[in-house]
Write a protein that holds these residues in place. Structure first.
Motif, PDB file in Angstrom:
ATOM      1  N   THR A  10      11.397  23.970  -5.683  1.00  0.00           N
ATOM      2  CA  THR A  10      11.002  22.877  -4.807  1.00  0.00           C
ATOM      3  C   THR A  10      10.127  21.867  -5.550  1.00  0.00           C
ATOM      4  O   THR A  10      10.274  20.653  -5.381  1.00  0.00           O
ATOM      5  N   SER A  11       9.227  22.379  -6.407  1.00  0.00           N
ATOM      6  CA  SER A  11       8.297  21.480  -7.087  1.00  0.00           C
ATOM      7  C   SER A  11       9.015  20.516  -8.023  1.00  0.00           C
ATOM      8  O   SER A  11       8.462  19.474  -8.375  1.00  0.00           O
ATOM      9  N   SER A  12      10.231  20.846  -8.443  1.00  0.00           N
ATOM     10  CA  SER A  12      11.001  19.926  -9.289  1.00  0.00           C
ATOM     11  C   SER A  12      11.820  18.953  -8.450  1.00  0.00           C
ATOM     12  O   SER A  12      12.342  17.964  -8.971  1.00  0.00           O
ATOM     13  N   LEU A 169      14.134  26.568 -13.612  1.00  0.00           N
ATOM     14  CA  LEU A 169      13.371  25.336 -13.801  1.00  0.00           C
ATOM     15  C   LEU A 169      12.229  25.286 -12.797  1.00  0.00           C
ATOM     16  O   LEU A 169      12.422  25.388 -11.597  1.00  0.00           O
ATOM     17  N   SER A 170      11.024  25.123 -13.324  1.00  0.00           N
ATOM     18  CA  SER A 170       9.835  25.090 -12.480  1.00  0.00           C
ATOM     19  C   SER A 170       9.006  23.851 -12.813  1.00  0.00           C
ATOM     20  O   SER A 170       9.482  22.937 -13.489  1.00  0.00           O
ATOM     21  N   ASP A 171       7.772  23.818 -12.371  1.00  0.00           N
ATOM     22  CA  ASP A 171       6.914  22.663 -12.654  1.00  0.00           C
ATOM     23  C   ASP A 171       5.970  22.967 -13.805  1.00  0.00           C
ATOM     24  O   ASP A 171       4.973  22.294 -14.003  1.00  0.00           O
ATOM     25  N   ILE A 172       6.310  24.003 -14.558  1.00  0.00           N
ATOM     26  CA  ILE A 172       5.425  24.444 -15.640  1.00  0.00           C
ATOM     27  C   ILE A 172       6.301  24.721 -16.867  1.00  0.00           C
ATOM     28  O   ILE A 172       7.468  25.050 -16.729  1.00  0.00           O
ATOM     29  N   PHE A 175       5.939  30.596 -19.268  1.00  0.00           N
ATOM     30  CA  PHE A 175       4.988  31.609 -18.827  1.00  0.00           C
ATOM     31  C   PHE A 175       3.777  31.650 -19.758  1.00  0.00           C
ATOM     32  O   PHE A 175       3.910  31.793 -20.966  1.00  0.00           O
ATOM     33  N   TYR A 176       2.605  31.521 -19.168  1.00  0.00           N
ATOM     34  CA  TYR A 176       1.354  31.472 -19.935  1.00  0.00           C
ATOM     35  C   TYR A 176       0.521  32.739 -19.703  1.00  0.00           C
ATOM     36  O   TYR A 176       0.764  33.488 -18.757  1.00  0.00           O
ATOM     37  N   SER A 177      -0.477  32.888 -20.532  1.00  0.00           N
ATOM     38  CA  SER A 177      -1.381  34.039 -20.410  1.00  0.00           C
ATOM     39  C   SER A 177      -2.417  33.798 -19.325  1.00  0.00           C
ATOM     40  O   SER A 177      -3.569  34.222 -19.435  1.00  0.00           O
ATOM     41  N   ASP A 201      -0.462  40.947 -14.967  1.00  0.00           N
ATOM     42  CA  ASP A 201      -1.831  40.461 -14.766  1.00  0.00           C
ATOM     43  C   ASP A 201      -1.928  38.953 -14.954  1.00  0.00           C
ATOM     44  O   ASP A 201      -2.588  38.263 -14.183  1.00  0.00           O
ATOM     45  N   TYR A 202      -1.271  38.460 -15.995  1.00  0.00           N
ATOM     46  CA  TYR A 202      -1.316  37.029 -16.311  1.00  0.00           C
ATOM     47  C   TYR A 202      -0.721  36.186 -15.180  1.00  0.00           C
ATOM     48  O   TYR A 202      -0.994  35.000 -15.068  1.00  0.00           O
ATOM     49  N   ALA A 203       0.144  36.811 -14.356  1.00  0.00           N
ATOM     50  CA  ALA A 203       0.881  36.063 -13.334  1.00  0.00           C
ATOM     51  C   ALA A 203       0.171  36.021 -11.989  1.00  0.00           C
ATOM     52  O   ALA A 203       0.674  35.443 -11.034  1.00  0.00           O
ATOM     53  N   GLY A 213       7.269  30.758  -4.502  1.00  0.00           N
ATOM     54  CA  GLY A 213       7.415  31.945  -5.337  1.00  0.00           C
ATOM     55  C   GLY A 213       6.194  32.292  -6.164  1.00  0.00           C
ATOM     56  O   GLY A 213       5.642  33.378  -6.067  1.00  0.00           O
ATOM     57  N   GLY A 214       5.724  31.360  -6.966  1.00  0.00           N
ATOM     58  CA  GLY A 214       4.678  31.657  -7.921  1.00  0.00           C
ATOM     59  C   GLY A 214       5.231  32.490  -9.072  1.00  0.00           C
ATOM     60  O   GLY A 214       6.419  32.805  -9.110  1.00  0.00           O
ATOM     61  N   MET A 215       4.348  32.815 -10.010  1.00  0.00           N
ATOM     62  CA  MET A 215       4.801  33.490 -11.231  1.00  0.00           C
ATOM     63  C   MET A 215       5.206  34.943 -11.017  1.00  0.00           C
ATOM     64  O   MET A 215       6.088  35.446 -11.702  1.00  0.00           O
ATOM     65  N   SER A 217       6.842  36.158  -8.625  1.00  0.00           N
ATOM     66  CA  SER A 217       8.235  36.189  -8.213  1.00  0.00           C
ATOM     67  C   SER A 217       9.170  35.846  -9.374  1.00  0.00           C
ATOM     68  O   SER A 217      10.288  36.354  -9.466  1.00  0.00           O
ATOM     69  N   LYS A 218       8.699  35.004 -10.295  1.00  0.00           N
ATOM     70  CA  LYS A 218       9.513  34.708 -11.474  1.00  0.00           C
ATOM     71  C   LYS A 218       9.605  35.935 -12.382  1.00  0.00           C
ATOM     72  O   LYS A 218      10.644  36.200 -12.995  1.00  0.00           O
ATOM     73  N   LEU A 219       8.521  36.676 -12.455  1.00  0.00           N
ATOM     74  CA  LEU A 219       8.556  37.906 -13.257  1.00  0.00           C
ATOM     75  C   LEU A 219       9.489  38.946 -12.628  1.00  0.00           C
ATOM     76  O   LEU A 219      10.200  39.660 -13.330  1.00  0.00           O
TER      77      LEU A 219
HETATM   78  P1  ADP Z   1       8.540  26.557  -8.245  1.00  0.00           P
HETATM   79  O1  ADP Z   1       8.340  25.811  -6.966  1.00  0.00           O
HETATM   80  O2  ADP Z   1       9.089  25.727  -9.353  1.00  0.00           O
HETATM   81  O3  ADP Z   1       9.316  27.835  -8.063  1.00  0.00           O
HETATM   82  P2  ADP Z   1       5.889  27.798  -8.226  1.00  0.00           P
HETATM   83  O4  ADP Z   1       4.913  26.838  -7.668  1.00  0.00           O
HETATM   84  O5  ADP Z   1       6.373  28.892  -7.373  1.00  0.00           O
HETATM   85  O6  ADP Z   1       7.107  26.959  -8.839  1.00  0.00           O
HETATM   86  O7  ADP Z   1       5.279  28.486  -9.553  1.00  0.00           O
HETATM   87  C1  ADP Z   1       4.835  27.720 -10.650  1.00  0.00           C
HETATM   88  C2  ADP Z   1       3.320  27.698 -10.721  1.00  0.00           C
HETATM   89  O8  ADP Z   1       2.795  29.009 -10.989  1.00  0.00           O
HETATM   90  C3  ADP Z   1       2.739  26.882 -11.843  1.00  0.00           C
HETATM   91  O9  ADP Z   1       2.676  25.522 -11.519  1.00  0.00           O
HETATM   92  C4  ADP Z   1       1.340  27.477 -12.053  1.00  0.00           C
HETATM   93  O10 ADP Z   1       0.372  26.753 -11.337  1.00  0.00           O
HETATM   94  C5  ADP Z   1       1.443  28.860 -11.437  1.00  0.00           C
HETATM   95  N1  ADP Z   1       1.099  29.952 -12.377  1.00  0.00           N
HETATM   96  C6  ADP Z   1       0.343  31.033 -12.073  1.00  0.00           C
HETATM   97  N2  ADP Z   1       0.227  31.865 -13.115  1.00  0.00           N
HETATM   98  C7  ADP Z   1       0.930  31.322 -14.137  1.00  0.00           C
HETATM   99  C8  ADP Z   1       1.213  31.733 -15.493  1.00  0.00           C
HETATM  100  N3  ADP Z   1       0.746  32.889 -16.010  1.00  0.00           N
HETATM  101  N4  ADP Z   1       1.997  30.928 -16.262  1.00  0.00           N
HETATM  102  C9  ADP Z   1       2.485  29.770 -15.764  1.00  0.00           C
HETATM  103  N5  ADP Z   1       2.263  29.334 -14.496  1.00  0.00           N
HETATM  104  C10 ADP Z   1       1.491  30.088 -13.673  1.00  0.00           C
END
Ligand code: ADP
Length: 257
Positions: A10-12, A169-172, A175-177, A201-203, A213-215, A217-219
């Motif tokens: 959605t964020s894209s 594809l996300s708005d970031i 994956f970061y620490s 933990d990083y997520a 979703g947030g991270m 859910s991506k994991l």
């Molecule tokens: P989308 O709508 O694209 O699915 P989300 O908003 O669900 O995206 O998830 C992306 C967001 O997750 C990033 O913008 C960032 O703020 C957050 N985030 C939390 N932890 C992390 C991490 N470890 N690495 C990258 N992004 C993270």
């Protein structure tokens, strides 16, 4: 043919002010149509129904009740497909709408029907545009009807069509620490082979206002992809052209493999 599943968040698709990112959608249509012309098979999993519905109905905030969310999603889904159809047609590319619910995971017969439809669409050179059927899937019946979110759905779809790669594809940028929005020292992972407790933990931190979703859910999606011996790339969807670079093997975003 190489089979590519793309998930767009959605964020894209929606700007923070609620406007629809039409330029981004157009670029996405351009890139995916080009991949088709290269002979690749393409499946798109798209979020954004509620965001587009909010935009169309001039709502400033997300509806609070579930029926209201479902109603707005129903409006938005039709409008979203309208936009996609229009943009893809400029590149002479046909699309199809496929709305799924969790029964494709639970019931082998449902799953088979979905696989047959998707295979047929791909054979016909059509790009399936997939979303969860929000009218049927209700939050409270989580375990029965809902995929959780489109991150899970895109991973499941990748398994169903035996996709070679899932490009998320996300708005970031990857994956970061830690959440870069809060932790300026967070570093980008280029490759992740295993999702260790440290990675989970990083997520920990939840994402944006429009994304759900947030991270984490991506994991979870990545975990599924790794189990299926497929690959997933998490990258920034701001410029959909990155898909070209990703498929060319350039180091972009985070590769889970
Ligand atoms: P989308 O709508 O694209 O699915 P989300 O908003 O669900 O995206 O998830 C992306 C967001 O997750 C990033 O913008 C960032 O703020 C957050 N985030 C939390 N932890 C992390 C991490 N470890 N690495 C990258 N992004 C993270």
């Amino acid at each position: 043919a190489q089979r590519i599943v793309i998930k767009i968040g959605t964020s894209s698709l929606i700007y923070p002010n609620g406007n629809i990112n039409l330029a981004g959608i157009d670029q996405l249509a351009f890139v995916l149509s080009d991949l088709r012309n290269q002979g690749k098979e393409v499946v798109l999993v798209s979020s954004g129904a509620i965001g587009v519905g909010m935009n169309k109905l001039h709502l400033d905030s997300r509806p609070t009740t579930i029926p209201a969310q479902q109603a707005v999603a129903a409006v938005g889904q039709a409008e979203l497909m309208n936009i996609y159809n229009q943009r893809f047609l400029t590149y002479s590319q046909q699309t199809a709408q496929v709305l799924l619910t969790r029964d494709i995971v639970e019931f082998p017969e449902s799953r088979k029907n979905v696989v047959n439809t998707l295979e047929q669409l791909l054979q016909m050179g059509i790009i399936p545009i997939i979303n969860e059927n929000d009218t049927v899937a209700i939050d409270e019946l989580d375990h029965q009807t809902k995929f959780g979110d489109n991150d899970q759905l895109s991973a499941i779809v990748t398994q169903l069509v035996k996709g070679d790669v899932l490009v998320m594809l996300s708005d970031i940028d990857g994956f970061y620490s830690g959440n870069p929005a809060k932790n300026k020292n967070a570093i980008l992972f280029h490759t992740i082979h295993e999702i260790t407790p440290q990675i989970w933990d990083y997520a920990g931190d939840k994402g944006s206002k429009f994304g759900t979703g947030g991270m984490i859910s991506k994991l979870n999606a990545a975990k599924r992809i790794l189990l299926a011996d497929s690959a997933m790339v998490l990258a920034n969807g701001q410029k959909p052209q990155v898909i070209f670079d990703i498929l060319a093997g350039k180091q972009i975003g985070t590769l889970f493999c």
